[in-house]
Write a protein that holds these residues in place. Structure first.
Motif, short mmCIF file in Angstrom:
data_model
loop_
_atom_site.label_atom_id
_atom_site.label_comp_id
_atom_site.label_asym_id
_atom_site.label_seq_id
_atom_site.Cartn_x
_atom_site.Cartn_y
_atom_site.Cartn_z
N THR A 217 0.80 -1.22 0.00
CA THR A 217 0.00 0.00 0.00
C THR A 217 0.84 1.27 0.00
O THR A 217 0.38 2.32 -0.43
CB THR A 217 -0.90 0.02 1.25
OG1 THR A 217 -0.05 -0.22 2.39
CG2 THR A 217 -1.96 -1.06 1.18
N SER A 218 2.08 1.17 0.51
CA SER A 218 2.90 2.37 0.64
C SER A 218 4.35 1.97 0.89
O SER A 218 4.65 0.81 1.16
CB SER A 218 2.42 3.21 1.83
OG SER A 218 2.57 2.48 3.03
N ASP A 340 -0.77 4.44 -5.54
CA ASP A 340 -2.02 4.83 -6.18
C ASP A 340 -3.15 3.86 -5.82
O ASP A 340 -3.00 2.64 -5.99
CB ASP A 340 -1.80 4.87 -7.69
CG ASP A 340 -3.06 5.22 -8.43
OD1 ASP A 340 -3.43 6.40 -8.42
OD2 ASP A 340 -3.68 4.30 -9.00
N GLY A 341 -4.25 4.41 -5.37
CA GLY A 341 -5.38 3.57 -4.93
C GLY A 341 -5.89 2.64 -6.01
O GLY A 341 -6.18 1.47 -5.74
N ASP A 342 -5.98 3.13 -7.24
CA ASP A 342 -6.50 2.29 -8.33
C ASP A 342 -5.54 1.15 -8.63
O ASP A 342 -5.95 0.01 -8.86
CB ASP A 342 -6.71 3.12 -9.61
CG ASP A 342 -7.85 4.11 -9.45
OD1 ASP A 342 -8.66 3.92 -8.51
OD2 ASP A 342 -7.92 5.07 -10.24
N ALA A 345 -5.62 -1.37 -5.92
CA ALA A 345 -6.86 -2.16 -6.04
C ALA A 345 -6.75 -3.21 -7.14
O ALA A 345 -7.27 -4.33 -7.01
CB ALA A 345 -8.04 -1.23 -6.31
#
Ligand SMILES: [Zn+2]
Length: 425
Positions: A217-218, A340-342, A345
């Motif tokens: 995630t990061s 990036d969230g997308d 995902a």
């Protein structure tokens, strides 16, 4: 439903696990140390040989090879729509001096394997694809690390890059030219849609959780604090214990207090001291001055800032307890990088669709993806490594875990790049 059963019912392409593994072993024959380790420092003869082997595989897969000023390698596969931005994946082929066969290498080979799987399945994507090898990620031969991706992201000027001199006295630009990879491509030539990096976790979290894939995630943030502890030199025989200003004793107490402060900040916090130097080195001299560096990491900037303040205060208070003084200054501050969230995902959806046991987690180490995330939507895929060991000749990731991670990479890239659902290209 088992993963195998689900796979057999779909036409989804899959990576070739045997090819992916055998390429790891082929590359590991270059610069081998201690049977299972590798030493291929950036732009050394060994790195050049590894690049040549990788380039041959790329050409055999029908990819077009280009390189830039930093010697970054780009293996390009056209899309049905040449106007679309490029969906890229990769990592680095250089290693630590006492490194393993997977750190970085797996990300480059998994990206190539994703493209090969599309070739095998006869799938043409809408967007073009790129497989990337970033130069000098490890920062051993040339400083700083993450060099190729930092230059590509515009964080290092051309002149600065060219004139970096290695520990062995070689100029970066000369070595990039000598090895044949100083190319004319410029970052503007490659319009990126997104970047995905597969990497071994280099820690124990996935293995402990029994997860085959990590959805990253990061990349956590990092701060370094320089701490100068001042006491007073004294005679070990004549100075009563209560009358000392022992800087080394204060430093020892600090290590314990810092460790406790880290533990109190939760499981995501990292507080470490890897460097401690006493100004004097005699068995009968009480140390009057000592220096240490604190390495503090956390994925949340707010917590990182607060924890850094706590560590500084711990040092001052502990020094005072031992009648010494601590001067604390910040040397380095790298903020956390949220992916990036997308893209995250897409990685998660791929892991889920492939029926893999996965975990969301932040990256403990810095990676090229953190630099590229400033340019384009980015995400990472982690695969477990045995006992969490990395930067070590014993580094090991099981072939089936590499294949699972590469499949996730493939499906995330495919989803992002788009393709015809009939698989006929
Ligand atoms: Zn790496």
């Amino acid at each position: 439903m088992s993963g195998a059963a689900r796979r057999s019912r779909t036409n989804a392409p899959h990576v070739n696990a045997d090819r992916l593994w055998s390429r790891h072993m082929d590359l590991a024959r270059i610069g081998t140390i201690e049977t299972t380790g590798n030493c291929r420092l950036a732009l050394s003869d060994e790195d050049a040989a590894a690049r040549e082997l990788f380039a041959g595989w790329c050409r055999d897969a029908g990819l077009t090879l280009r390189s830039d000023r930093a010697g970054n390698m780009f293996a390009l596969r056209p899309g049905r729509d040449p106007g679309r931005a490029v969906v890229a994946a990769g990592s680095h082929l250089d290693t630590q001096p006492h490194g393993g066969r997977f750190d970085g290498i797996s990300g480059v080979l998994a990206a190539l394997e994703a493209v090969e799987a599309l070739n095998d399945a006869g799938i043409e994507t809408e967007a073009p694809l790129a497989v990337i090898n970033w130069t000098n990620e490890e920062g051993v031969r040339f400083a700083p690390g993450l060099l190729g991706s930092a230059w590509f992201a515009g964080r290092i000027a051309d002149e600065t890059l060219d004139n970096i001199v290695s520990a062995d006295g070689a100029r970066f630009a000369d070595e990039a030219t000598r090895t044949g990879w100083r190319g004319d491509m410029v970052p503007a030539d490659l319009t990126l849609d997104s970047f995905f990096e597969l990497h071994i976790e280099q820690g124990p979290i996935l293995e402990d959780a029994g997860a085959q894939v990590g959805v990253v995630t990061s990349v956590q943030g990092l701060r370094w604090l320089d701490v100068a502890i001042t006491g007073r030199d004294a005679h070990a025989g004549t100075t009563p214990l209560g009358a000392r200003k022992d800087a080394l004793l204060a430093a020892g107490a600090m290590l314990v207090a810092l460790h406790r402060a880290g533990l109190a900040a939760g499981s995501d916090a990292r507080v470490s001291v890897g460097r401690l130097a006493a100004a004097t080195d005699g068995p009968s001299t009480i140390v009057g001055h000592a220096d240490l560096v604190i390495d503090i990491r956390h994925p949340d900037e707010e917590v990182l800032v607060r924890l850094t303040g706590i560590c500084a205060e711990v040092c001052r208070a502990t020094a005072a307890e031992y009648d010494c003084a601590a001067e604390v200054s910040e040397r380095l501050a790298i903020p956390p990088r949220l992916f990036d969230g997308d893209c995250v995902a897409l990685v998660e959806a791929a892991a889920s669709a492939l029926d893999l046991n996965y975990l969301r987690l932040p990256s403990g180490a810095l990676h090229d993806a953190a630099n590229i995330a400033a340019l384009t939507p980015t995400a990472m895929v982690f695969v477990p490594c045995r006992d969490g060991i990395s930067h070590n000749v014993q580094e090991y990731t099981a072939p089936e875990d590499l294949a699972a991670g590469a499949d996730v990479l493939l499906h995330a890239m495919l989803e992002r790049a788009g393709c015809r659902s009939d698989g006929q290209g």
